[in-house]
Design an enzyme around this catalytic site. Structure first.
Site, short mmCIF file in Angstrom:
data_model
loop_
_atom_site.label_atom_id
_atom_site.label_comp_id
_atom_site.label_asym_id
_atom_site.label_seq_id
_atom_site.Cartn_x
_atom_site.Cartn_y
_atom_site.Cartn_z
CG PHE A 147 24.87 43.03 97.31
CD1 PHE A 147 25.34 43.74 98.08
CD2 PHE A 147 24.11 41.79 97.65
CE1 PHE A 147 25.50 43.39 99.68
CE2 PHE A 147 24.25 41.25 99.04
CZ PHE A 147 24.80 42.15 99.96
CE LYS A 148 29.62 36.09 96.14
NZ LYS A 148 28.63 35.02 96.06
CE1 TYR A 149 21.35 40.19 96.49
CE2 TYR A 149 22.16 39.77 94.38
CZ TYR A 149 21.39 40.43 95.23
OH TYR A 149 20.69 41.68 94.85
CD GLU A 151 25.41 35.03 94.51
OE1 GLU A 151 26.14 34.40 95.55
OE2 GLU A 151 25.52 36.27 94.00
#
Length: 151
Positions: free
Chosen positions: A33-35, A82
């Site tokens: 998942f791209k935070y 992240e």
């Protein structure tokens, strides 16, 4: 690598970055998942040093990440993850921006805009570069470190 905390990012291990192109298909692929946050490479062990994906030292910007070292107990690790800020349990980049370029935030700002560090990869452990190992193996080693926050 003497200790993970003492090794600058420029000396070798760098964040694993996404590349453009078609999505791969077939077995053996996983997706992260791209935070909506700041990518950070953290060297943790005797101390903690945090670097942006561009190699800038951002350790003082996020002093609460020093807790990473206390959870390793005698180990050194290079963590890829992240930094994010939450508001009402939702990721918010606007909130994170209040901290992003503050090189030495006051305790009141740290308290008002707390951050979390979501670690998704283990790139080095106890002086060994793990980047050539399969992702699944690195993830298993990461899980074994038991770094999950208690809150």
């Amino acid at each position: 690598m003497a200790t993970a905390a003492a090794r600058p990012v420029a000396e070798g291990i760098a964040s694993m970055l996404a590349a453009g192109g078609d999505l791969p298909a077939g077995p053996g692929w996983v997706y992260e998942f791209k935070y909506d946050g700041v990518r950070a490479l953290t060297y943790a062990g005797a101390g903690v040093r945090v670097f942006s994906r561009n190699g800038n030292d951002i350790t003082r910007t996020y002093p609460e990440l020093a807790e990473c070292a206390t959870r390793l107990v005698g180990r050194c690790a290079v963590l890829d993850g992240e930094i994010v800020a939450l508001e009402h349990d939702r990721l918010t980049f606007a909130r994170l921006q209040q901290r992003m370029h503050v090189s030495a935030p006051a305790p009141s700002l740290v308290a008002a805009v707390p951050v979390r560090y979501y670690v998704f990869d283990l790139l080095g452990l106890d002086g060994q570069d793990l980047t050539a190992r399969p992702y699944a193996q690195r993830r298993d080693l990461l899980a074994g470190l038991r770094l999950s926050a208690s809150t």
